[in-house]
Design an enzyme around this catalytic site. Sequence first.
Site, PDB file in Angstrom:
ATOM      1  N   GLN A  75       0.817  -1.217   0.000  1.00  0.00           N
ATOM      2  CA  GLN A  75       0.000   0.000   0.000  1.00  0.00           C
ATOM      3  C   GLN A  75       0.853   1.270   0.000  1.00  0.00           C
ATOM      4  OE1 GLN A  75      -3.315   0.569  -0.282  1.00  0.00           O
ATOM      5  NE2 GLN A  75      -3.653  -1.609  -0.676  1.00  0.00           N
ATOM      6  N   SER A  76       2.034   1.185  -0.562  1.00  0.00           N
ATOM      7  CA  SER A  76       2.949   2.325  -0.563  1.00  0.00           C
ATOM      8  C   SER A  76       2.345   3.550  -1.254  1.00  0.00           C
ATOM      9  CB  SER A  76       4.239   1.925  -1.279  1.00  0.00           C
ATOM     10  OG  SER A  76       5.031   3.053  -1.563  1.00  0.00           O
ATOM     11  N   ASN A  77       2.258   4.654  -0.519  1.00  0.00           N
ATOM     12  CA  ASN A  77       1.828   5.918  -1.116  1.00  0.00           C
ATOM     13  C   ASN A  77       2.862   6.387  -2.144  1.00  0.00           C
ATOM     14  OD1 ASN A  77      -0.492   6.304   0.660  1.00  0.00           O
ATOM     15  ND2 ASN A  77       1.008   6.717   2.258  1.00  0.00           N
ATOM     16  N   ALA A  79       4.865   4.579  -3.998  1.00  0.00           N
ATOM     17  CA  ALA A  79       4.783   3.809  -5.240  1.00  0.00           C
ATOM     18  C   ALA A  79       3.621   4.294  -6.106  1.00  0.00           C
ATOM     19  CB  ALA A  79       4.646   2.318  -4.926  1.00  0.00           C
TER      20      ALA A  79
END
Length: 318
Positions: A75-77, A79
């Site tokens: 859930q990387s912002n 990325a």
Amino acid sequence: MKSLNDFPRVSLAVLPTPIQKLENISRILGTNVWIKRDDMTGIGLGGNKVRKLEFLLAEAKQQGAEIVFTTGGAQSNHAMLTAACAKKLGMTPILILKKRGVTERKGNQLLEYLMDTDVRFMDTDSYDDIYAEMDRVGMELGRPYYKIPCGGSNALGALGYVACVQEIAESGMHFDYLVCAEGSGGTHAGVALGTKLLLPETRTIGMMVDSDPFDQITPEIMRGTARLLEADVAIGPEDVHLVDMCGPGYAIASAEGNAAIRMMAENEGLFLDPVYTGKAFAGLIKLAREGAFRPEDNVLFLYSGGAGGLFAVDVALD
């Protein structure tokens, strides 16, 4: 010392982002609490990574890259925003993410799906494995590529937050404290270096939402960014102030973070996230209730975005 204008930079963010006083929370906490709205940087759902990507993607373009790789958790912002910014610039993003956290099509995974992003998962805890896979895939595709580290947290990316502090300095407003989340080190490093150079009376506090050794990571990034700027400054432990707000673990909601999310929503109509800003603001609340801030102090909270996490991570506010 070099100017920030001496570095290649692509225009991605809507700047300057607003600074607003949180009137209701200021009354509750007994000090003057302000918020820097870096959730309003204008791409994706906004967020701090756009500032870093202005410098990182400029270097990628300068090097002739057609493919942009980056990484992070599921859930990387960072990325998600890298994908959005790369696509805006006509580049092809490939996200090679740790198979950790919520991999279903919700939150940032949904946003990446809507952007038709090439997302790949690796079942590993080692970013070295992922960076090696980037090289393998890039060589296989046979097109020029550029690798951005987790969080965009390197010396070049941190220039984005030196620029943010310059923006704050140019506002003419005085802040005694500047509080930000600490998830990979780059934002805090840029803010801490920026305040040292431009706002020496402002103390920066990094609220750790992960268990990495930020007492080592953050000064190292600061030194690298200072070298890029050719700034003649010594950086030591006294320049990095950290508070551990990780709670049960990275990307796992905490009771304190949930309470902060609720306080901000109920009193100011703003929505923090359970991974970064909720825990970071919980740290600000903790310090205020411990008496760390005087009634006359001005405390600026860097709202670094990440609202997508509200729709993926189990917040369990009740």
